[in-house]
Write an enzyme that holds these catalytic residues in place. Structure first.
Site, PDB file in Angstrom:
ATOM      1  CG  ASN A  52     -45.139 -44.334 -46.737  1.00 31.74           C
ATOM      2  OD1 ASN A  52     -45.200 -44.323 -45.512  1.00 31.74           O
ATOM      3  ND2 ASN A  52     -45.809 -45.201 -47.467  1.00 31.74           N
ATOM      4  CD  GLU A  54     -49.396 -44.558 -50.252  1.00 27.36           C
ATOM      5  OE1 GLU A  54     -50.637 -44.734 -50.249  1.00 27.36           O
ATOM      6  OE2 GLU A  54     -48.577 -45.488 -50.302  1.00 27.36           O
ATOM      7  CB  CYS A  63     -39.939 -43.028 -50.460  1.00 31.69           C
ATOM      8  SG  CYS A  63     -40.373 -44.082 -51.842  1.00 31.69           S
ATOM      9  CD  GLU A  65     -36.915 -45.299 -47.827  1.00 35.50           C
ATOM     10  OE1 GLU A  65     -37.991 -44.704 -48.052  1.00 35.50           O
ATOM     11  OE2 GLU A  65     -36.760 -46.510 -48.048  1.00 35.50           O
ATOM     12  CB  CYS A 100     -37.705 -47.454 -54.002  1.00 33.74           C
ATOM     13  SG  CYS A 100     -37.588 -45.647 -54.094  1.00 33.74           S
ATOM     14  CB  CYS A 103     -35.009 -43.889 -51.610  1.00 33.33           C
ATOM     15  SG  CYS A 103     -36.664 -43.189 -51.445  1.00 33.33           S
TER      16      CYS A 103
HETATM   17  N1  THU Z   1     -42.146 -46.744 -49.907  1.00 32.33           N
HETATM   18  C1  THU Z   1     -41.302 -46.028 -49.110  1.00 32.33           C
HETATM   19  O1  THU Z   1     -41.691 -45.041 -48.476  1.00 32.33           O
HETATM   20  N2  THU Z   1     -40.014 -46.441 -49.040  1.00 32.33           N
HETATM   21  C2  THU Z   1     -39.523 -47.571 -49.610  1.00 32.33           C
HETATM   22  O2  THU Z   1     -38.353 -47.861 -49.482  1.00 32.33           O
HETATM   23  C3  THU Z   1     -40.410 -48.438 -50.385  1.00 32.33           C
HETATM   24  C4  THU Z   1     -41.746 -47.867 -50.707  1.00 32.33           C
HETATM   25  C5  THU Z   1     -43.562 -46.328 -49.959  1.00 32.33           C
HETATM   26  C6  THU Z   1     -43.996 -45.695 -51.225  1.00 32.33           C
HETATM   27  C7  THU Z   1     -45.483 -45.951 -51.176  1.00 32.33           C
HETATM   28  O3  THU Z   1     -46.109 -44.939 -50.377  1.00 32.33           O
HETATM   29  C8  THU Z   1     -45.601 -47.268 -50.443  1.00 32.33           C
HETATM   30  O4  THU Z   1     -44.369 -47.447 -49.760  1.00 32.33           O
HETATM   31  C9  THU Z   1     -45.877 -48.463 -51.336  1.00 32.33           C
HETATM   32  O5  THU Z   1     -44.956 -48.502 -52.387  1.00 32.33           O
END
Ligand code: THU
Length: 146
Positions: A52, A54, A63, A65, A100, A103
């Site tokens: 991920n 940000e 994310c 994935e 999520c 994804c």
């Molecule tokens: N996140 C992911 O990268 N994958 C997931 O399956 C769940 C959430 C990340 C998004 C964000 O950067 C952080 O986790 C908190 O939501």
């Protein structure tokens, strides 16, 4: 070259999880401090990684994935065999990290949901495996637009 039908079932789960775990260090999540990593096995047999990433403008983040899958697609890959996902606060992995909804829908674009495996792991020998069909039943996919 691509994986045989048999290899799509018998691939090395521990290796896929290990690659995801080793890659967690690259997660950039200074806002949530929740660090996710994914390793996706494509039909070619190649594995692509993602974390991920940000952003100070929160919605711009992505994310792990989707980062892994988009990397694979950019390299010409079109079919996901399996994805291993790990994640947790402050570069730890204590709980299973489920993908999520967004994804899940992105995975749906590049696989047969009844065959593709989603692996959520705490360690190489501690994981849950399910098909995408289980995580995203009655889904909308590319064939609906043909
Ligand atoms: N996140 C992911 O990268 N994958 C997931 O399956 C769940 C959430 C990340 C998004 C964000 O950067 C952080 O986790 C908190 O939501």
């Amino acid at each position: 070259m691509s994986l045989t039908k048999d290899e799509r079932e018998t691939f090395d789960r521990a290796n896929l999880i290990k690659l995801a775990i080793e890659n967690q260090k690259n997660s950039y999540a200074p806002y949530s401090n929740f660090n996710v990593s994914a390793a996706v096995l494509m039909a070619s047999g190649k594995i692509y990684l993602g974390v991920n990433v940000e952003n100070a403008s929160y919605p711009c983040g992505i994310c792990a994935e989707r980062n892994a899958i988009f990397h694979a697609v950019q390299e010409g890959e079109r079919e996901i065999v399996a994805i291993a996902i790990v994640g947790g606060p402050n570069y730890t992995i204590k709980e299973y990290c489920a993908p999520c909804g967004v994804c899940r829908q992105v995975m749906r674009e590049f696989c047969d949901p009844q065959k593709m495996k989603v692996i959520i792991a705490k360690a190489v020998d501690d994981y849950k495996e399910m098909t995408l069909e289980k995580l995203l039943p009655e889904s909308f996919g590319p064939e609906a637009l043909k």
